[in-house]
Design a protein around this motif. Structure first.
Motif, PDB file in Angstrom:
ATOM      1  N   GLY A 242      15.542  -8.975   4.261  1.00  0.00           N
ATOM      2  CA  GLY A 242      15.942  -8.209   3.085  1.00  0.00           C
ATOM      3  C   GLY A 242      14.951  -8.335   2.016  1.00  0.00           C
ATOM      4  N   VAL A 243      14.751  -7.514   1.749  1.00  0.00           N
ATOM      5  CA  VAL A 243      14.058  -6.886   0.571  1.00  0.00           C
ATOM      6  C   VAL A 243      14.196  -7.179  -1.587  1.00  0.00           C
ATOM      7  N   TYR A 244      14.213  -8.681  -2.213  1.00  0.00           N
ATOM      8  CA  TYR A 244      14.490  -9.432  -2.608  1.00  0.00           C
ATOM      9  C   TYR A 244      14.114  -9.012  -4.243  1.00  0.00           C
ATOM     10  N   ALA A 245      12.509  -7.769  -4.459  1.00  0.00           N
ATOM     11  CA  ALA A 245      12.747  -7.408  -5.753  1.00  0.00           C
ATOM     12  C   ALA A 245      11.551  -6.159  -5.158  1.00  0.00           C
ATOM     13  N   LEU A 246      11.885  -5.686  -6.511  1.00  0.00           N
ATOM     14  CA  LEU A 246      10.744  -3.963  -6.858  1.00  0.00           C
ATOM     15  C   LEU A 246       9.781  -4.079  -7.693  1.00  0.00           C
ATOM     16  N   SER A 247       8.902  -4.079  -8.508  1.00  0.00           N
ATOM     17  CA  SER A 247       8.179  -3.586  -9.130  1.00  0.00           C
ATOM     18  C   SER A 247       7.729  -1.926  -9.185  1.00  0.00           C
ATOM     19  N   TRP A 248       7.452  -1.360 -10.713  1.00  0.00           N
ATOM     20  CA  TRP A 248       6.983   0.151 -10.679  1.00  0.00           C
ATOM     21  C   TRP A 248       5.014  -0.498 -10.706  1.00  0.00           C
ATOM     22  N   SER A 249       4.770   0.608 -10.616  1.00  0.00           N
ATOM     23  CA  SER A 249       2.817   0.654 -11.569  1.00  0.00           C
ATOM     24  C   SER A 249       2.995   1.330 -12.725  1.00  0.00           C
ATOM     25  N   PRO A 250       2.697   0.743 -14.077  1.00  0.00           N
ATOM     26  CA  PRO A 250       2.535   1.539 -15.021  1.00  0.00           C
ATOM     27  C   PRO A 250       3.185   2.880 -15.058  1.00  0.00           C
ATOM     28  N   ASP A 251       2.243   3.755 -14.068  1.00  0.00           N
ATOM     29  CA  ASP A 251       2.026   5.187 -14.231  1.00  0.00           C
ATOM     30  C   ASP A 251       3.180   5.508 -13.609  1.00  0.00           C
ATOM     31  N   GLY A 252       3.806   4.860 -12.808  1.00  0.00           N
ATOM     32  CA  GLY A 252       5.282   5.338 -12.046  1.00  0.00           C
ATOM     33  C   GLY A 252       4.469   6.167 -10.692  1.00  0.00           C
ATOM     34  N   THR A 253       3.503   5.797 -10.361  1.00  0.00           N
ATOM     35  CA  THR A 253       3.161   6.064  -8.707  1.00  0.00           C
ATOM     36  C   THR A 253       3.097   5.566  -7.857  1.00  0.00           C
ATOM     37  N   LEU A 255       4.758   1.567  -6.073  1.00  0.00           N
ATOM     38  CA  LEU A 255       5.914   0.674  -5.936  1.00  0.00           C
ATOM     39  C   LEU A 255       5.645  -0.432  -5.391  1.00  0.00           C
ATOM     40  N   LEU A 256       5.379  -1.371  -5.351  1.00  0.00           N
ATOM     41  CA  LEU A 256       5.610  -2.872  -5.019  1.00  0.00           C
ATOM     42  C   LEU A 256       6.662  -3.815  -4.907  1.00  0.00           C
ATOM     43  N   SER A 257       6.775  -3.544  -3.576  1.00  0.00           N
ATOM     44  CA  SER A 257       8.101  -4.821  -2.696  1.00  0.00           C
ATOM     45  C   SER A 257       7.953  -6.375  -2.939  1.00  0.00           C
ATOM     46  N   ALA A 258       8.829  -6.758  -2.753  1.00  0.00           N
ATOM     47  CA  ALA A 258       8.523  -8.329  -2.190  1.00  0.00           C
ATOM     48  C   ALA A 258       9.732  -8.503  -1.340  1.00  0.00           C
ATOM     49  N   SER A 259       9.668  -9.560   0.245  1.00  0.00           N
ATOM     50  CA  SER A 259      10.308  -9.314   0.432  1.00  0.00           C
ATOM     51  C   SER A 259      10.892 -10.401   1.724  1.00  0.00           C
ATOM     52  N   GLY A 260      12.003 -10.826   2.062  1.00  0.00           N
ATOM     53  CA  GLY A 260      11.714 -12.425   2.869  1.00  0.00           C
ATOM     54  C   GLY A 260      11.414 -12.933   4.298  1.00  0.00           C
ATOM     55  N   TRP A 267       3.943   0.985  -2.275  1.00  0.00           N
ATOM     56  CA  TRP A 267       3.936   2.260  -1.248  1.00  0.00           C
ATOM     57  C   TRP A 267       3.881   2.611  -2.277  1.00  0.00           C
ATOM     58  N   ASP A 268       3.282   4.272  -1.896  1.00  0.00           N
ATOM     59  CA  ASP A 268       2.934   5.317  -2.795  1.00  0.00           C
ATOM     60  C   ASP A 268       4.166   6.449  -2.881  1.00  0.00           C
ATOM     61  N   VAL A 269       4.437   6.222  -3.563  1.00  0.00           N
ATOM     62  CA  VAL A 269       6.182   7.028  -3.575  1.00  0.00           C
ATOM     63  C   VAL A 269       6.128   8.080  -3.559  1.00  0.00           C
ATOM     64  N   SER A 270       4.193   9.235  -3.686  1.00  0.00           N
ATOM     65  CA  SER A 270       4.661  10.711  -3.785  1.00  0.00           C
ATOM     66  C   SER A 270       4.898  10.719  -2.063  1.00  0.00           C
ATOM     67  N   THR A 271       4.593   9.437  -1.136  1.00  0.00           N
ATOM     68  CA  THR A 271       4.672  10.363   0.663  1.00  0.00           C
ATOM     69  C   THR A 271       5.619   9.407   0.292  1.00  0.00           C
ATOM     70  N   MET A 272       6.269   8.217   0.511  1.00  0.00           N
ATOM     71  CA  MET A 272       6.894   7.190   0.488  1.00  0.00           C
ATOM     72  C   MET A 272       6.107   6.107   1.649  1.00  0.00           C
ATOM     73  N   THR A 273       5.087   5.640   1.566  1.00  0.00           N
ATOM     74  CA  THR A 273       4.296   5.591   3.125  1.00  0.00           C
ATOM     75  C   THR A 273       3.770   4.095   2.496  1.00  0.00           C
ATOM     76  N   ALA A 274       3.725   3.057   3.382  1.00  0.00           N
ATOM     77  CA  ALA A 274       2.996   2.302   2.999  1.00  0.00           C
ATOM     78  C   ALA A 274       0.975   2.170   2.586  1.00  0.00           C
ATOM     79  N   ILE A 275       0.788   1.611   1.236  1.00  0.00           N
ATOM     80  CA  ILE A 275      -0.110   1.855   1.052  1.00  0.00           C
ATOM     81  C   ILE A 275      -1.177   0.146   1.707  1.00  0.00           C
TER      82      ILE A 275
END
Length: 643
Positions: A242-253, A255-260, A267-275
């Motif tokens: 499960g995904v518990y939390a999300l937090s965006w980088s200041p420039d919005g490019t 996304l950080l996620s935390a999981s069980g 994540w790179d938001v433009s490509t929606m892939t994990a960096i």
């Protein structure tokens, strides 16, 4: 804050603050300062404010009367709104040390899971599990309603305001939907049904053009704010848990996620892939229940309560991990030879600290499964711990790990443990005293039920006498003398066990001799007992709010003055190293320092742990006192000038 007396003053020197109190399957909400300097989290009845660059810098807000659930800074940074499980929201000032209350409202009756400020600092949205409604939007100045969060069929876990106009609100619910609301006044606009399990978190990007959602199905979705259209899914699925939390980088490019699944992902938001993937461990306590992107810092919180500073350049290892306790602290010991402070808590966790820097780490290895009742150092690189799991275990002070062998089982619940210079260790149990030397142990049955124990010896010779004093549930002090020579000839523990296997009961001589018992019972049950460092006095405290001082040799009272200024049960005692002062800590949240030479003189440290009883005390030296509380905090107090 300082406490002024006629002789000297006690100043708070430092606080080793408690960790977030986490719960399996429940997200933890972190709040970030708009200026990027601090972050917030709830713990018990308090809101903890920590400096993000200097984690030892902290502040504690303690004005809630029930368990807090979340807190967020206003966009201006001048106020914090904090919420609790009864549905109350308190709005308080951040610019003054007193944190003056601006307003208090009760928008829903029930647990508030999350809250969010509007970008103009005027409105607050709260969501949770209320009676009759799961969310509400109100004016932060007047409390008047500016919209209903209606339509969800189950509790709401998360909410977020769009950070610019036109205003939007998004919510994430256990009915598996993301709700979109427009206003003010805020009204339902649409539901998004992409998740197949509870939606745990919804967050807008800093520019307000997109928002993301994460759920217990391990999926994450990206949406356009303008028309709430689904841009796509992050990964396939984003996480294995499960995904518990999300937090965006200041420039919005990004996304950080935390999981069980015990990982955080970038994540790179433009490509929606994990960096990057941050693997936080393999234990269940390594589940990640929260995250926060605060300026240049990426934080996550483990189920254990540990706060991880993630390293983008090295995902395999955090920059640092803040450890501590998130349960009530029940035991405290200062190892003067190594300048290490040991603390233990209700859940069996043991920490060791550098008391000057406040840097600590957990003791590793197979520890106790229940509350730790006491710790003692035996001068052989070993710390003994006793627990309500009825065992005594050993910690190696070099490796800071539990020793895998040598566990001793107690026949009754242990009440405390003490060691002396010679290496002898005494465990006071409800119905017995256990004497331990090297690999051998002897049990001495008691004819009364004990509540606490203290031992005194100045010799390095194990054959030398030791004085033992035990507080009994008969409200009296029972004293004993230890004499190793009483064991000669003696049987080892293994010989005793072998004889019992043969059906023979060995004739064991005990190394303890009863000396005497105090002639008169105290007014309350004895909760703690301590010899002075020179052995001349015995101090006790009891449930009748009193601290008593006795002369060891005669067990007569040392003076006729009543040390009875606490207003509730006195829990703990500590002697100043020079034998001049006794400190006592109480259920009433206060610490009192008593002057042995001038019994009329005493020093109050009022509300030492606000809204929390004092559980243990220890002197680091003649000037510095350490206190622990049920709040999980460790505080040091410095005396000035020297008494």
């Amino acid at each position: 804050m300082s406490v002024q007396t006629s002789k000297f003053t006690y100043y708070p020197r430092s606080t080793f603050v408690t960790l977030p109190r986490t719960q399996r399957g429940v997200p933890l909400v972190l709040g970030g300062d708009p200026k990027g300097k601090t972050f917030l989290y709830p713990h018990g009845n308090s809101i903890i404010i920590r400096d993000i660059d200097n984690p030892l810098g902290c502040d504690i807000y303690t004005e809630h009367h029930t368990q807090t659930t979340c807190a967020k800074y206003s966009p201006s940074g001048f106020y914090i709104a904090s919420a609790d499980q009864h549905g109350k929201v308190r709005i308080w000032d951040t610019t003054q040390k007193e944190h003056i209350l601006k307003n208090e409202f009760q928008p829903i009756v029930g647990v508030i899971n999350d809250l969010s400020w509007s970008p103009d600092n005027q409105r607050i949205c709260v969501v949770g599990d209320g009676r009759g409604k799961f969310g509400h939007v109100f004016n932060a100045d007047t409390g008047t309603s500016v919209g209903e969060i209606a339509g969800h069929s189950n509790r709401i876990n998360s909410c977020d305001f769009r950070p610019k106009r036109p205003f939007r609100l998004v919510t994430g619910s256990e009915d598996k939907t993301v709700g979109v609301f427009v206003g003010p006044p805020f009204k339902f606009d649409s539901y998004l049904n992409d998740h197949t399990n509870f939606v745990q978190c919804v967050r807008f990007a800093g520019n307000g053009d997109f928002f993301a959602s994460g759920g217990f199905d391990g999926k994450m979705f990206l949406y356009k704010t303008e028309d709430s259209s689904n841009v796509g899914e992050f990964g396939h699925s984003a996480h294995k848990g499960g995904v518990y939390a999300l937090s965006w980088s200041p420039d919005g490019t990004k996304l950080l996620s935390a999981s069980g699944d015990k990982t955080c992902k970038l994540w790179d938001v433009s490509t929606m892939t994990a960096i990057s993937e941050f693997v936080m461990g393999k234990d269940i306590m390594d589940q990640q229940v929260s995250c926060l992107w605060q300026g240049r810092h990426l934080l996550s919180v483990s189920l254990a309560g540990f706060i991880n500073y993630l390293d983008i350049d090295n995902p395999s290892k955090p920059i640092q991990v803040l450890k501590g306790h998130n349960k009530s602290i029940t035991s405290l010991m200062y190892l003067r030879e190594k300048n290490e402070l040991y603390t233990a808590s209700h859940d069996g966790a043991v920490m060791y600290w550098n008391p000057n820097e406040g840097i600590g780490d957990r003791i590793k290895g197979q520890g106790h499964s229940n509350q730790i009742q006491g710790m003692a150092y035996n001068n052989a690189e070993t710390v003994h711990t006793v627990s309500l799991d009825d065992t005594l275990k050993h910690i190696n002070t070099e490796t800071h790990k539990y020793v895998e062998f040598g566990t001793i089982t107690c026949d009754s619940p242990p009440k405390g443990v003490h060691s002396v210079k010679s290496g002898l260790t005494f465990v006071g149990c409800l119905k017995e005293i256990i004497v331990i030397y090297d690999t051998e142990s002897y049990k001495f049955p008691l004819e009364f039920e004990s509540s606490c124990i203290t031992v005194h010896s100045t010799s390095d010779d194990p054959l030398c006498d030791c004085a033992i004093a035990v507080g009994g549930n008969d409200k009296k002090i029972h004293t004993f003398r230890y004499d190793q020579q009483l064991l000669e000839p003696r049987l080892t523990r293994f010989e005793v066990e072998e004889l019992r296997k043969q059906g023979k009961e060995p004739e064991v001589k005990y190394p303890l001799e009863f000396v005497k018992v105090s002639s008169e019972a105290e007014a309350g049950f004895i909760t703690a007992i301590k010899y002075s460092p020179n052995g001349f006095y015995i101090a006790t405290c009891n449930t009748n709010r009193k601290v008593m001082l006795y002369i060891t040799e005669t067990l007569e009272l040392a003076h006729n003055y009543e040390w009875g200024y606490h207003t509730a049960t006195v829990n703990c005692l500590a002697w100043n190293p020079n034998n001049l002062f006794v400190a006592s800590g109480s259920l009433d949240t206060n610490i009192i320092i008593w002057d042995v030479k001038n019994p009329k003189v005493h020093v109050f440290i009022r509300n030492a742990h606000v809204q929390s009883q004092i559980t243990q005390l220890e002197y680091l030296d003649e000037l510095v006192l350490v206190s622990t509380g049920q709040d999980g905090n460790i505080k040091t107090w410095e005396t000035y000038p020297r008494p």
